[in-house]
Scaffold this active site. Sequence first.
Site, mmCIF file in Angstrom:
data_model
loop_
_atom_site.group_PDB
_atom_site.id
_atom_site.type_symbol
_atom_site.label_atom_id
_atom_site.label_comp_id
_atom_site.label_asym_id
_atom_site.label_seq_id
_atom_site.Cartn_x
_atom_site.Cartn_y
_atom_site.Cartn_z
ATOM 1 N N SER A 148 -9.107 58.194 61.906
ATOM 2 C CA SER A 148 -10.486 57.938 62.348
ATOM 3 C C SER A 148 -11.356 57.230 61.319
ATOM 4 O O SER A 148 -12.460 56.794 61.657
ATOM 5 C CB SER A 148 -11.161 59.244 62.754
ATOM 6 N N LYS A 157 -12.578 53.904 62.306
ATOM 7 C CA LYS A 157 -13.709 53.747 63.228
ATOM 8 C C LYS A 157 -14.913 53.085 62.539
ATOM 9 O O LYS A 157 -15.714 52.415 63.189
ATOM 10 C CB LYS A 157 -14.106 55.116 63.804
ATOM 11 N N TYR A 177 -6.682 50.818 70.084
ATOM 12 C CA TYR A 177 -7.204 52.035 69.441
ATOM 13 C C TYR A 177 -6.110 52.778 68.668
ATOM 14 O O TYR A 177 -6.295 53.179 67.515
ATOM 15 C CB TYR A 177 -7.838 52.938 70.504
ATOM 16 N N TYR A 231 -17.254 64.899 62.696
ATOM 17 C CA TYR A 231 -17.216 65.647 63.947
ATOM 18 C C TYR A 231 -18.225 66.799 63.906
ATOM 19 O O TYR A 231 -19.338 66.630 63.435
ATOM 20 C CB TYR A 231 -15.789 66.143 64.234
ATOM 21 N N VAL A 281 -7.829 62.572 60.663
ATOM 22 C CA VAL A 281 -6.902 63.701 60.727
ATOM 23 C C VAL A 281 -5.615 63.455 59.936
ATOM 24 O O VAL A 281 -4.770 64.346 59.827
ATOM 25 C CB VAL A 281 -6.567 64.117 62.184
#
Length: 309
Positions: A64, A67, A191, A243, A261
Amino acid sequence: MQDIQAIVDSIYDSMLPRLGEGKVADYIPELAKVDPNQFGIAITTVDGTTYTAGNALVPFSIQSISKVFMLTLALGKAGETVWNRVGREPSGSSFNSIVQLEHEHGIPRNPFVNAGAIVVTDIVLSGHQPREAIGELLRFVRYLADDDTISIDDTVAKSEQATGFRNFALANFMRSFGNLHHPVEYTLGVYFHQCALSMTCAQLSRAGLFLANRGRNPLTGHTVVSDRRARRINALMLTCGHYDGSGDFAYHVGLPGKSGVGGGIMAVAPGNASIAVWSPGLNKVGNSALGSQALELLATKTGWSVFGA
């Protein structure tokens, strides 16, 4: 003048007895195979010097953290219209939650939860074939880190594609609300590949340097984004980058950051440095257990917290 290498070494020494803490992300089969007894840290200061300790030169799946780079590309492509399709608020729920998405009619809460990142990927995909969009991201990250050896781990991408049922559900759900403009398999193909970017702490700390230096990359002298945009990306990283552990991270560390992660965290000390830490074991909210601890130590030792020393 701070002795950054001494600080990096002392943080590494503090983490050594705790190697293996946390739980690796076993829901992605390839990530489940990673040895948890690893810890790396790299700091690249705004003068372009990189300081490392531990497993800082071992490539890992940045997941992530990618992103942040995709959001930067999307803002470059679509400007502020990005925010018509994705929000800017912390989620307070897990990174792959579908509940909030239904409540908010297919508009994800922010660009760093999975649903939001899938919309951002959909924006970058506009006018491209999936392969071209993946190539654009790879070129961009190589340009940021000034390193052409950075690559995508196809095995990890395939592993995610084979097990990413929740992401398929999120994407189809947003498509039903008209917030995904490309076929789901195209957007998710990009993605999954972006999440499979493989980088070392040293490469990652260099790639994030433009966010520490008002949008300009001191390694190359190139302006990547405006000062204003760098500031806004940092703001989103501070409020939404971890998160439902984002508030806790801001409380303990006080730096904009983005976790993945795979066990990596990229953090930014505006005006000072870009930092990357990696240790595969995750805490209960999905952030690197040792990485989070190491960054708290770093903020304490350097006084780099954005809230003051």
